[in-house]
Design an enzyme around this catalytic site. Structure first.
Site, PDB file in Angstrom:
ATOM      1  N   ARG A 169       1.027   0.883   1.918  1.00  0.00           N
ATOM      2  CA  ARG A 169       1.915   0.546   0.804  1.00  0.00           C
ATOM      3  C   ARG A 169       1.244   0.988  -0.510  1.00  0.00           C
ATOM      4  O   ARG A 169       0.012   1.001  -0.606  1.00  0.00           O
ATOM      5  CB  ARG A 169       2.137  -0.970   0.766  1.00  0.00           C
ATOM      6  CG  ARG A 169       3.158  -1.386  -0.268  1.00  0.00           C
ATOM      7  CD  ARG A 169       3.232  -2.910  -0.413  1.00  0.00           C
ATOM      8  NE  ARG A 169       4.198  -3.252  -1.422  1.00  0.00           N
ATOM      9  CZ  ARG A 169       4.222  -4.403  -2.083  1.00  0.00           C
ATOM     10  NH1 ARG A 169       3.321  -5.333  -1.834  1.00  0.00           N
ATOM     11  NH2 ARG A 169       5.136  -4.631  -2.993  1.00  0.00           N
ATOM     12  N   HIS A 170       2.069   1.348  -1.483  1.00  0.00           N
ATOM     13  CA  HIS A 170       1.519   1.713  -2.798  1.00  0.00           C
ATOM     14  C   HIS A 170       0.673   0.566  -3.364  1.00  0.00           C
ATOM     15  O   HIS A 170       0.801  -0.581  -2.954  1.00  0.00           O
ATOM     16  CB  HIS A 170       2.658   2.045  -3.768  1.00  0.00           C
ATOM     17  CG  HIS A 170       3.616   0.910  -3.927  1.00  0.00           C
ATOM     18  ND1 HIS A 170       3.319  -0.213  -4.682  1.00  0.00           N
ATOM     19  CD2 HIS A 170       4.824   0.681  -3.374  1.00  0.00           C
ATOM     20  CE1 HIS A 170       4.319  -1.053  -4.619  1.00  0.00           C
ATOM     21  NE2 HIS A 170       5.246  -0.552  -3.819  1.00  0.00           N
ATOM     22  N   GLY A 171      -0.137   0.886  -4.362  1.00  0.00           N
ATOM     23  CA  GLY A 171      -1.001  -0.119  -4.972  1.00  0.00           C
ATOM     24  C   GLY A 171      -0.246  -1.005  -5.961  1.00  0.00           C
ATOM     25  O   GLY A 171       0.973  -0.879  -6.133  1.00  0.00           O
ATOM     26  N   GLY A 215       3.963   4.548   1.453  1.00  0.00           N
ATOM     27  CA  GLY A 215       5.336   4.079   1.283  1.00  0.00           C
ATOM     28  C   GLY A 215       5.384   2.707   0.648  1.00  0.00           C
ATOM     29  O   GLY A 215       4.594   2.395  -0.251  1.00  0.00           O
ATOM     30  N   ALA A 238      -0.990  -2.397  -1.446  1.00  0.00           N
ATOM     31  CA  ALA A 238      -1.912  -1.541  -0.686  1.00  0.00           C
ATOM     32  C   ALA A 238      -2.103  -2.000   0.767  1.00  0.00           C
ATOM     33  O   ALA A 238      -3.072  -1.620   1.426  1.00  0.00           O
ATOM     34  CB  ALA A 238      -3.277  -1.404  -1.374  1.00  0.00           C
TER      35      ALA A 238
END
Ligand SMILES: *[C@@H]1O[C@H](CO)[C@@H](O)[C@H](O)[C@H]1NC(C)=O
Ligand SMILES: *[C@@H]1O[C@H](CO)[C@@H](O)[C@H](O)[C@H]1NC(C)=O
Ligand SMILES: *[C@@H]1O[C@H](CO)[C@@H](O)[C@H](O)[C@H]1NC(C)=O
Length: 466
Positions: free
Chosen positions: A86-88, A353, A396
């Site tokens: 996952r994005h930060g 993602g 994340a």
């Protein structure tokens, strides 16, 4: 999971201890020093900080636990790794910034009590969130990915290696959203800095079919996303006694009329506390609006939403991730074939993602499935639920599949947030790859995105216009 909670409890205690000493240094009464970590930080759900699920990182952000990540048996060597991340940490979306501003205006104009934290909100805290921040990544979010890259490279040095980068055997794929692209760029930077490689340029592919499949699945959009009743449990929960109690307590703490403190406002305040912590690492005065009991209720409200929109609530939520599922197993299969000839073309795949990418895939694969569905009415019964987004998808969050070549055959290890997790109904921690394939036989042979996501003509609301 249980162990995780007790670990955190320990770390938090140690932490608050250290900070008690700091607090008496402030001579001004107005200047309140809180423990650095809000007491409610472990309930922030999808807005939680990654360090809350791995508390040892608070002391050393690059620490890896080699004991936890050892190969499944002697003589095994890792041959492929796929990471879905996952994005930060990010800013609030435009919609949430608006809600936060409304909360701020209301509190500064109308709230009154003689508590120091309210004074601090009114005189020192600035409404610094702007609508143009709209969900973009923050500096902490880039660090989340830079650090994760270094930890994964330390954990799997033969796969995430400079040699493999230079020979083009590490592939990067991302969702088109800015926060994801920025995350994958930070991840790559993390690796290149770690190896001190200055002469390498790494590309990434943007693939929304894979990383934002939920936007491409018409049945999901019609049956869940645009369906007012699909999330009725979430709406109903807002009218329960548990939620009312949180509203009353917040109204009381602010000395505001109860009618002003809507569930939406409560949520905005809870998010505000979580954003201040995740983005700036501060325990904001806003966090005083909630105690642990309130936070558990609000965590459940968030989990309910994820459950019905991304998890087991509706079957199409899970099925919308079929393409990603097949993509992962296709790559594992390819590696399994190639290793017979001694050469693996793709050693590592890093895919970035969203929480909305990870939750459907985990649900498709049967992880964190509770015996009874999460509903508006069973909050008390669900205290021990396994579907707890605070533990599963903080910023994340990452799923890592590692394929090993062992004497007895290929084995597949699965990690969630850098900790091994057993596949549902398979007791072994890194089972034989063929055991996993057998377990997911039905999905491997079916789970067709086109079929699952197709909207039957009769119920297709827009078809009449065609
Ligand atoms: C590493 O993991 C093992 C197994 O869970 C645990 O016993 C040990 O305390 C951990 N070490 C560190 C430094 O966190
Ligand atoms: C909307 O959701 C409800 C509740 O899950 C379901 O019964 C209904 O069939 C859905 N409507 C559409 C158009 O998909
Ligand atoms: C695990 O086994 C139980 C009982 O046999 C079954 O009901 C359940 O669907 C299985 N879960 C998965 C993910 O296969």
């Amino acid at each position: 999971m249980l162990q995780l909670v007790s670990n955190r409890g320990f770390v938090l205690t140690a932490f608050s201890f250290a900070l008690v000493r700091v607090s008496y240094c402030s001579t001004e009464n107005i200047q309140v020093v809180y423990p650095k970590i809000p007491a409610i930080a472990e309930y922030f759900g999808t807005k939680g900080r990654y360090e809350e699920v791995n508390p040892h990182l608070i002391d050393d952000i690059l620490a890896v636990n080699k004991t936890l990540l050892k190969p499944p048996s002697v003589g095994c060597s890792p041959i492929h790794l796929t990471a879905i991340i996952r994005h930060g940490t990010r800013y609030p979306t435009r919609k949430n910034v608006k809600k936060i501003r409304h909360l701020y205006d209301l509190v500064t104009k109308e709230a009154m009590n003689n508590k120091k934290w309210l004074h601090e909100i009114k005189t020192q805290w600035k409404m610094w969130y702007t609508e143009d921040m709209d969900g973009q990544i923050v500096a902490k979010g880039r660090d989340d990915h830079r650090h994760l890259a270094v930890r994964l490279a330390t954990s799997f040095p033969s796969l995430i290696s400079e040699e493999n980068i230079r020979s083009n055997r590490i592939k990067f794929i991302t969702s088109s959203k800015h926060r994801c692209v920025d995350s994958v760029i930070a991840f790559k930077e993390g690796l290149l800095n770690f190896w001190e490689c200055k002469d390498v340029e790494l590309i990434h592919e943007v693939d929304d079919m894979l990383m934002r499949f939920f936007d491409k699945c018409r049945r999901f959009i019609e049956d869940v996303e645009n369906n007012k009743t699909a999330l009725k449990e979430v709406d109903l929960f807002k009218t329960t006694a548990e939620m009312k109690r949180v509203q009353i307590k917040m109204a009381d703490r602010l000395q505001l009329p109860y009618s002003h403190v809507t569930p939406d406002l409560v949520e905005a305040a809870f998010y505000l506390c979580s954003y201040e912590f995740a983005i700036k690492s501060v325990n904001s005065p806003w966090c005083n609006l909630f105690d642990e009991m309130d936070a558990k209720v609000l965590e459940y409200a968030n989990d309910l939403k994820q459950y019905w929109k991304r998890g087991y609530g509706h079957d199409i939520n899970r099925k919308s991730s079929c393409t990603l599922f097949h993509d992962v197993f296709g790559r594992l299969d390819r590696t399994a074939n190639e290793i017979r000839f001694g050469h693996v073309t793709e050693a590592v795949t890093v895919q970035v993602g969203h929480a909305e990418t990870i939750l459907p895939l985990l649900s498709l694969m049967g992880f964190f499935k509770d015996e009874t569905p999460l509903t508006s009415e069973n909050y008390a019964k669900q205290q021990g639920r396994s579907f707890r987004t605070s533990h599963i998808v903080p910023y994340a969050a990452n799923l890592v599949f590692v394929l090993y070549d062992c004497r007895e055959g290929l084995r597949l290890q699965f990690l969630l947030n850098e900790k091994p997790l057993t596949f549902p109904n398979i007791s072994q921690s890194a089972p034989l790859y063929e055991t996993v394939r057998e377990h997911y036989k039905d999905l491997l042979e079916g789970c067709n995105f086109e079929e699952e996501c197709e909207v039957p003509r009769a119920s297709c609301s827009k078809c009449s216009e065609l």
